[in-house]
Design a protein around this motif. Structure first.
Motif, short mmCIF file in Angstrom:
data_model
loop_
_atom_site.label_atom_id
_atom_site.label_comp_id
_atom_site.label_asym_id
_atom_site.label_seq_id
_atom_site.Cartn_x
_atom_site.Cartn_y
_atom_site.Cartn_z
N LYS A 2 0.84 -1.18 0.00
CA LYS A 2 0.00 0.00 0.00
C LYS A 2 0.89 1.24 0.00
O LYS A 2 1.72 1.41 0.87
CB LYS A 2 -0.91 0.00 1.23
CG LYS A 2 -1.93 1.09 1.18
CD LYS A 2 -2.92 0.98 2.32
CE LYS A 2 -3.93 2.10 2.21
NZ LYS A 2 -4.78 2.18 3.37
N ILE A 3 0.68 2.07 -1.01
CA ILE A 3 1.46 3.30 -1.15
C ILE A 3 0.49 4.48 -1.16
O ILE A 3 -0.56 4.42 -1.80
CB ILE A 3 2.29 3.29 -2.45
CG1 ILE A 3 3.33 2.19 -2.39
CG2 ILE A 3 2.95 4.64 -2.68
CD1 ILE A 3 4.13 2.04 -3.65
N LEU A 4 0.87 5.53 -0.46
CA LEU A 4 0.06 6.75 -0.41
C LEU A 4 0.83 7.86 -1.11
O LEU A 4 1.99 8.13 -0.77
CB LEU A 4 -0.23 7.13 1.05
CG LEU A 4 -0.97 8.44 1.28
CD1 LEU A 4 -2.35 8.42 0.64
CD2 LEU A 4 -1.08 8.72 2.78
N LEU A 5 0.19 8.48 -2.09
CA LEU A 5 0.75 9.65 -2.78
C LEU A 5 -0.03 10.86 -2.31
O LEU A 5 -1.24 10.94 -2.52
CB LEU A 5 0.63 9.50 -4.30
CG LEU A 5 1.05 10.73 -5.11
CD1 LEU A 5 2.57 10.92 -5.04
CD2 LEU A 5 0.60 10.61 -6.56
N ILE A 6 0.67 11.77 -1.66
CA ILE A 6 0.03 13.01 -1.23
C ILE A 6 0.51 14.09 -2.19
O ILE A 6 1.72 14.33 -2.31
CB ILE A 6 0.37 13.34 0.23
CG1 ILE A 6 -0.13 12.21 1.13
CG2 ILE A 6 -0.24 14.68 0.62
CD1 ILE A 6 0.12 12.41 2.58
N GLU A 7 -0.45 14.71 -2.86
CA GLU A 7 -0.08 15.63 -3.94
C GLU A 7 -1.05 16.79 -4.05
O GLU A 7 -2.14 16.77 -3.48
CB GLU A 7 -0.04 14.86 -5.26
CG GLU A 7 -1.31 14.09 -5.52
CD GLU A 7 -1.96 14.38 -6.86
OE1 GLU A 7 -1.49 15.23 -7.61
OE2 GLU A 7 -2.98 13.74 -7.13
N TYR A 8 -0.62 17.79 -4.80
CA TYR A 8 -1.47 18.91 -5.18
C TYR A 8 -1.65 18.78 -6.69
O TYR A 8 -0.67 18.90 -7.45
CB TYR A 8 -0.79 20.23 -4.81
CG TYR A 8 -1.62 21.45 -5.11
CD1 TYR A 8 -2.84 21.66 -4.48
CD2 TYR A 8 -1.20 22.40 -6.03
CE1 TYR A 8 -3.61 22.77 -4.75
CE2 TYR A 8 -1.96 23.52 -6.31
CZ TYR A 8 -3.16 23.70 -5.66
OH TYR A 8 -3.92 24.82 -5.92
N PRO A 9 -2.87 18.49 -7.15
CA PRO A 9 -3.10 18.16 -8.56
C PRO A 9 -2.60 19.18 -9.59
O PRO A 9 -2.27 18.81 -10.70
CB PRO A 9 -4.62 18.00 -8.65
CG PRO A 9 -5.04 17.65 -7.26
CD PRO A 9 -4.09 18.39 -6.36
#
Length: 121
Positions: A2-9
């Motif tokens: 499980k990988i979480l990508l936290i981003e600003y689109p």
């Protein structure tokens, strides 16, 4: 895995990072850094796990960072105060963040991501 990508689109670096994950068929959960800003508990956990100094979690090239004159203020703040500040606004946080049980990465450096993601296979 499980990988979480936290981003600003709207962030071009975040778009590159997301494209990198998709083009390598890496499944991930996507989280909008402003709509779901990380809280203090998450940030403390990620900072500790990353082994990086807290300064690496600040978006030092961001408008908000400059507006708040954090370059001058951060050195006099405790780590708890800095973490609390990061938790107030996702735009203060360096992005993208890539998080798994094995690593926490700040920003997108393709070689660094490639090496970290190989540890998962």
């Amino acid at each position: 895995m499980k990988i979480l990508l936290i981003e600003y689109p709207k962030c071009t670096t975040c778009k590159k990072a997301k494209n990198y994950l998709q083009s390598h068929d890496i499944s991930f959960e996507d989280r909008h850094i402003v709509e779901q800003n990380p809280d203090e508990k998450e940030l403390k956990q990620w900072i500790k796990q990353s082994g990086l100094p807290i300064k690496k979690f600040f978006n030092t090239s961001g408008m908000k960072y400059r507006e708040l004159e954090l370059k001058d203020k951060l050195p006099t703040m405790s780590e708890d105060e800095q973490t609390a500040l990061l938790a107030t606004d996702g735009m203060l946080i360096k992005r993208p963040l890539l998080i798994s049980k094995e690593f926490v990465l700040t920003g997108f450096k393709e070689k660094e991501w490639e090496e970290a993601l190989q540890t998962l296979s």
